[in-house]
Design a protein around this motif. Structure first.
Motif, mmCIF file in Angstrom:
data_model
loop_
_atom_site.group_PDB
_atom_site.id
_atom_site.type_symbol
_atom_site.label_atom_id
_atom_site.label_comp_id
_atom_site.label_asym_id
_atom_site.label_seq_id
_atom_site.Cartn_x
_atom_site.Cartn_y
_atom_site.Cartn_z
ATOM 1 N N GLY A 1 32.396 46.969 38.137
ATOM 2 C CA GLY A 1 32.893 48.330 38.030
ATOM 3 C C GLY A 1 33.778 48.536 36.822
ATOM 4 O O GLY A 1 33.843 47.713 35.902
ATOM 5 N N TYR A 2 34.476 49.670 36.824
ATOM 6 C CA TYR A 2 35.384 50.003 35.726
ATOM 7 C C TYR A 2 36.670 49.188 35.834
ATOM 8 O O TYR A 2 37.106 48.817 36.931
ATOM 9 C CB TYR A 2 35.726 51.490 35.762
ATOM 10 N N ALA A 3 37.302 48.952 34.697
ATOM 11 C CA ALA A 3 38.598 48.273 34.708
ATOM 12 C C ALA A 3 39.599 49.050 35.554
ATOM 13 O O ALA A 3 40.434 48.459 36.251
ATOM 14 C CB ALA A 3 39.115 48.115 33.279
ATOM 15 N N ALA A 4 39.525 50.378 35.511
ATOM 16 C CA ALA A 4 40.443 51.217 36.294
ATOM 17 C C ALA A 4 40.332 50.952 37.789
ATOM 18 O O ALA A 4 41.293 51.165 38.537
ATOM 19 C CB ALA A 4 40.166 52.688 35.994
ATOM 20 N N ASP A 5 39.165 50.491 38.227
ATOM 21 C CA ASP A 5 38.961 50.234 39.653
ATOM 22 C C ASP A 5 39.773 49.039 40.145
ATOM 23 O O ASP A 5 39.872 48.819 41.360
ATOM 24 C CB ASP A 5 37.480 49.968 39.944
ATOM 25 N N HIS A 6 40.332 48.248 39.221
ATOM 26 C CA HIS A 6 41.014 47.009 39.589
ATOM 27 C C HIS A 6 42.514 47.051 39.330
ATOM 28 O O HIS A 6 43.182 46.017 39.400
ATOM 29 C CB HIS A 6 40.379 45.843 38.830
ATOM 30 N N VAL A 7 43.065 48.231 39.053
ATOM 31 C CA VAL A 7 44.499 48.348 38.778
ATOM 32 C C VAL A 7 45.275 48.379 40.088
ATOM 33 O O VAL A 7 44.969 49.157 40.991
ATOM 34 C CB VAL A 7 44.785 49.611 37.946
ATOM 35 N N ARG A 8 46.281 47.514 40.189
ATOM 36 C CA ARG A 8 47.120 47.453 41.396
ATOM 37 C C ARG A 8 48.314 48.411 41.302
ATOM 38 O O ARG A 8 48.685 49.029 42.295
ATOM 39 C CB ARG A 8 47.624 46.017 41.598
ATOM 40 N N SER A 9 48.926 48.481 40.125
ATOM 41 C CA SER A 9 50.088 49.359 39.964
ATOM 42 C C SER A 9 50.264 49.695 38.486
ATOM 43 O O SER A 9 49.755 48.994 37.610
ATOM 44 C CB SER A 9 51.359 48.696 40.495
ATOM 45 N N MET B 1 51.059 47.688 33.354
ATOM 46 C CA MET B 1 50.267 47.773 34.582
ATOM 47 C C MET B 1 49.919 46.378 35.082
ATOM 48 O O MET B 1 49.954 45.402 34.331
ATOM 49 C CB MET B 1 49.000 48.608 34.384
ATOM 50 N N GLU B 2 49.627 46.328 36.371
ATOM 51 C CA GLU B 2 49.140 45.102 36.995
ATOM 52 C C GLU B 2 47.671 45.303 37.318
ATOM 53 O O GLU B 2 47.288 46.285 37.961
ATOM 54 C CB GLU B 2 49.911 44.784 38.273
ATOM 55 N N ILE B 3 46.835 44.365 36.852
ATOM 56 C CA ILE B 3 45.389 44.522 36.947
ATOM 57 C C ILE B 3 44.791 43.295 37.615
ATOM 58 O O ILE B 3 45.208 42.157 37.345
ATOM 59 C CB ILE B 3 44.746 44.674 35.549
ATOM 60 N N GLY B 4 43.812 43.495 38.479
ATOM 61 C CA GLY B 4 43.107 42.393 39.100
ATOM 62 C C GLY B 4 42.180 41.693 38.121
ATOM 63 O O GLY B 4 41.565 42.331 37.262
#
Length: 442
Positions: free
Chosen positions: A146-154, A192-195
């Motif tokens: 998916g998109y990188a945005a789909d994996h943002v935690r905060s 940001m925190e990203i998965g």
């Protein structure tokens, strides 16, 4: 213009001061940038002070990290430069990475690789991770994850009221939804925190053809037919790149139109899957191989030097080969009279799944991107008619691939998404402080 008293080091930069022009230097060089004040931010406190200063004086605020996707020229106002905010921290236990606003994807790839992890980065390691993710983030593993945005935690963001907020789906679902898809239109994201995903190696590379030996339209048709057969774990793109005949290029590229298919696949049987592509015709080069994820930037080998370019994009419901073939004709060196790059990204897979963010057009089948190295006026003359050819199958545009050739806001969102974004914008930025960026109002 006086300087914010709590921003004294590094010095604030006004036009004519030493370092002002250097601070404005970025990747996309076609636009004139003449802000009234540049803030070389070191941390979130500098950003907060700059936003408060601008808000008190009703000055528009622009944000700049690497300068890859500028929406247009900037005159006056305050430009917050975040390139000094470049800390990266990987937590292998939670498979996450924390990045500051100026971090580039190459830094994240390098930091995650020792743990067998990878971010959902794009094709160029010099692109800023935060801006890319705020615009959605269509990466080289997009169909699988998916998109990188789909994996943002905060996200840590300074909003127009000068507040630094930590935003999560739980703390503020509306603002979280809007930030991830609206770019810099709602505030300055300082981090940001990203998965991360568990990918250590992949099968990838480029299969290239000489456009004089193999008709680009033939490659395009074969590519479209091939995409119907590939698994979800394979992400790919088609590109047609006419190279000028200049000494700066390697001899095998000078004066050629190179047509290529780029592939990234995390599953087995890579050679078997790409076999139909190798049968298209004589191959100019073939770099497909198993590689560590840290070498994934070689799949596209994007240029790493600043230059002038303008471009736009169209998310299309289907790849109408006949229409795109006409686009290739119109943007070829003989017809266009300028260097134009056409790229087609295969969408679908995980990109089509719903997520709690404002990234639109998830039903799209392909993304068509066009760039030209002509000046802006000539770029519009070349690209506008080419995109008009695609109008019957176009759903809209992609914010991350709107490079100043078209309107700043038209077509970036479907009607429902735009309406919701406008409502959230009116709550968090009623004075449109962040008007120097792509718009979401109205």
């Amino acid at each position: 213009m006086t300087s914010p008293r709590h921003l004294t080091e590094p010095p604030l930069l006004h036009p004519g001061q030493p370092g002002y022009d250097d601070e404005l230097a970025g990747f996309q060089t076609g636009f004139a940038l003449r802000p009234g004040l540049v803030v070389p931010a070191r941390d979130a406190a500098d950003v907060t002070a700059a936003v408060r200063y601008a808000g008190e004086r009703r000055l528009h605020v622009g944000i700049r990290a690497t300068g890859h996707g500028l929406p247009g020229p900037v005159e006056g106002g305050v430009l917050v430069s975040t390139r000094r905010m470049d800390r990266v921290s990987v937590d292998p236990g939670s498979r996450t990475v924390r990045v500051q606003a100026g971090v580039r994807w190459g830094q994240v790839v390098a930091a995650a690789a020792p743990y067998g992890l990878a971010p959902l980065n794009g094709s160029a390691p010099s692109v800023g991770a935060v801006s890319y993710t705020l615009g959605g983030g269509l990466g080289i593993l997009a169909r699988e994850f998916g998109y990188a945005a789909d994996h943002v935690r905060s996200l840590d963001v300074v909003t127009a009221d000068g507040r630094l907020r930590q935003v999560t789906p739980e703390s503020d679902s509306d603002l979280y939804w809007a930030l991830l898809g609206a770019g810099h239109a709602l505030g300055v994201v300082t981090g940001m925190e990203i998965g991360l995903v568990p990918v250590r190696t992949l099968y990838g590379g480029s299969l290239a053809f000489d456009g004089r030996d193999v008709d680009p339209a033939v490659v395009l048709r074969a590519y479209e037919e091939w995409t119907r057969t590939v698994p979800e774990g394979l992400t790919s793109s088609f590109a047609a790149v006419p190279y000028p005949d200049i000494p700066a290029l390697p001899p095998h590229l000078r004066g050629r139109c190179v047509v290529s298919v780029r592939v990234a696949h995390t599953g087995p049987d890579g050679d078997r899957i790409v076999a139909p592509l190798r049968r298209i015709g004589p191959v100019l080069s073939d770099s497909l191989r198993e590689m560590p994820y840290s070498e994934s930037h070689t799949i596209h080998s994007d240029p790493d030097f600043p230059h002038t370019y303008y471009g736009d994009s169209a998310v299309v419901s289907e790849l109408d080969v006949r229409r795109v073939a006409r686009v290739l004709e119109r943007t070829g060196p003989e017809a266009a009279g300028a260097m134009c790059v056409v790229q087609v990204n295969h969408l679908g897979g995980a990109l089509g799944r719903p997520a709690p963010n404002s990234v639109p057009y998830r039903e799209g089948g392909f993304l068509v991107r066009m760039l030209t190295m002509a000046d802006r006026e000539r770029a519009r003359e070349i690209l506008d008619p080419a995109f008009e050819l695609l109008a019957p199958v176009t759903l809209g545009r992609a914010l991350n691939f709107a490079f100043g050739a078209g309107d700043r806001s038209a077509g970036l969102y479907d009607a429902a998404t735009r309406k919701r974004l406008a409502g959230i914008k009116s709550r968090y930025d009623p004075a449109n402080l962040f008007s120097a960026n792509y718009g979401v109002s109205g």
